[in-house]
Design an enzyme around this catalytic site. Structure first.
Site, mmCIF file in Angstrom:
data_model
loop_
_atom_site.group_PDB
_atom_site.id
_atom_site.type_symbol
_atom_site.label_atom_id
_atom_site.label_comp_id
_atom_site.label_asym_id
_atom_site.label_seq_id
_atom_site.Cartn_x
_atom_site.Cartn_y
_atom_site.Cartn_z
ATOM 1 N N ARG A 195 0.810 -1.220 0.000
ATOM 2 C CA ARG A 195 0.000 0.000 0.000
ATOM 3 C C ARG A 195 0.847 1.276 0.000
ATOM 4 O O ARG A 195 0.294 2.380 -0.011
ATOM 5 C CB ARG A 195 -0.946 0.009 1.206
ATOM 6 C CG ARG A 195 -1.935 -1.145 1.208
ATOM 7 C CD ARG A 195 -3.085 -0.906 2.171
ATOM 8 N NE ARG A 195 -3.916 0.206 1.734
ATOM 9 C CZ ARG A 195 -4.965 0.671 2.416
ATOM 10 N NH1 ARG A 195 -5.300 0.102 3.575
ATOM 11 N NH2 ARG A 195 -5.681 1.696 1.963
ATOM 12 N N HIS B 16 -7.661 -1.903 12.412
ATOM 13 C CA HIS B 16 -7.689 -0.447 12.404
ATOM 14 C C HIS B 16 -8.727 0.024 13.410
ATOM 15 O O HIS B 16 -9.752 -0.645 13.623
ATOM 16 C CB HIS B 16 -8.086 0.101 11.029
ATOM 17 C CG HIS B 16 -6.961 0.264 10.066
ATOM 18 N ND1 HIS B 16 -7.153 0.234 8.699
ATOM 19 C CD2 HIS B 16 -5.632 0.481 10.252
ATOM 20 C CE1 HIS B 16 -5.991 0.417 8.089
ATOM 21 N NE2 HIS B 16 -5.063 0.568 9.003
ATOM 22 N N CYS C 38 -13.990 3.209 5.693
ATOM 23 C CA CYS C 38 -12.701 3.019 5.021
ATOM 24 C C CYS C 38 -12.650 3.777 3.700
ATOM 25 O O CYS C 38 -11.580 4.195 3.258
ATOM 26 C CB CYS C 38 -12.446 1.536 4.757
ATOM 27 S SG CYS C 38 -12.103 0.558 6.222
#
Length: 283
Positions: free
Chosen positions: A102, A177, A271
């Protein structure tokens, strides 16, 4: 079944927000960096795009401004813009991702914010996955460590963004997260799944938010806490029906959406949505 308690406070008030989204034109599950990802499971990119378009339409229908980040080939998780930065009063701290898969998203976000005229745009020096782990909650930032963002990144965020940072520790890898385990509803109210946090963090959350909505296991597993709130309307996965009832009893308006394809990569509505907070207010 006992009736849910009804919140007697004045109804929550919605604020107009400005959000950054990225179409999932290159969405795929090509690697596994969280427990939800399985490269062997088929992904329907067309369905993902339709579901994302539905989410964007809902946000616009609620009166919010939606900006678009151009998707780039080779970055299948760019749809999850919330992970790319944190924005407070026009200051931008661009993420530095833990996983190399990422890493390229940071440069894409940096280019967008620079071109959009934001001042004080900086890329984090510590591992920091944006609003995935740094949630602005009124006068403070709630920040998670344990799987992605480091505790050192919390100190950096406090210096760069100008708000005190409260550190929370995640302990369940399914909730890797903070935005999968906790959602900010308005200036002083949150909802969260206690079992995703260490005992010390649970005690801290109880002290800071004694009237928080506590999600049940099934709703947390349905990504119900990966939600977007404008202070009144709460956009959340349609599978989190119990959590929607809890929100309604607390005076909020749940707005269910369906994004099951994106969940195959461990993502939900929040997200996909990065809030762009200007100097003059929340939007």
């Amino acid at each position: 079944m006992n009736a849910l308690p009804v919140d007697t406070r004045p109804p929550p008030r919605a604020g107009r927000r400005r959000y950054l989204l990225c179409p999932p034109e290159h969405f795929a599950v090509e690697y596994a960096i969280n427990p939800w990802m399985d490269p062997a499971q088929p992904v329907d990119r067309g369905a993902a795009l339709r579901q994302w378009e539905g989410l964007a339409a809902v946000l616009r229908g609620l009166g919010h401004r939606v900006e678009l980040l151009e998707p780039e080939p080779g970055l299948p998780d760019m749809v999850f813009t919330a992970n790319g930065a944190t924005v407070v009063a026009g200051r931008v701290l661009v993420a530095r991702f833990r996983h190399p898969e990422r890493a390229g998203e940071s440069a894409a976000h940096l280019r967008w914010f620079t071109a959009a005229g934001f001042r004080g745009v900086r890329t984090a020096t510590e591992v920091n996955e944006g609003e995935g782990d740094l949630l602005v909650a009124g006068p403070r930032i709630l920040a998670a460590s344990g799987f992605r963002t480091t505790a050192a990144a919390h100190r950096e965020a406090q210096r760069m963004l100008g708000l005190p940072v409260v550190t929370l520790e995640l302990t369940d890898p399914r909730y890797y997260h903070l935005d999968t385990a906790l959602a900010v509803l308005d200036h002083d109210r949150i909802m969260y799944y206690p079992q995703a946090f260490s005992p010390a963090s649970r005690r801290l959350l109880r002290r800071l938010y004694p009237d928080a909505i506590l999600a049940r296991a099934a709703d947390a597993a349905a990504f119900g806490l990966n939600a977007v709130s404008d202070g009144r309307h709460v956009v959340l996965p349609d599978a989190a029906r119990g959590l929607a009832e809890q929100l309604r009893a607390a005076g909020f308006e749940p707005v269910p959406v369906a994004v099951p394809e994106l969940r195959k990569a461990g993502g939900g509505p929040k997200c996909c949505v990065l809030e762009l907070r200007s100097e003059g207010g929340p939007s």
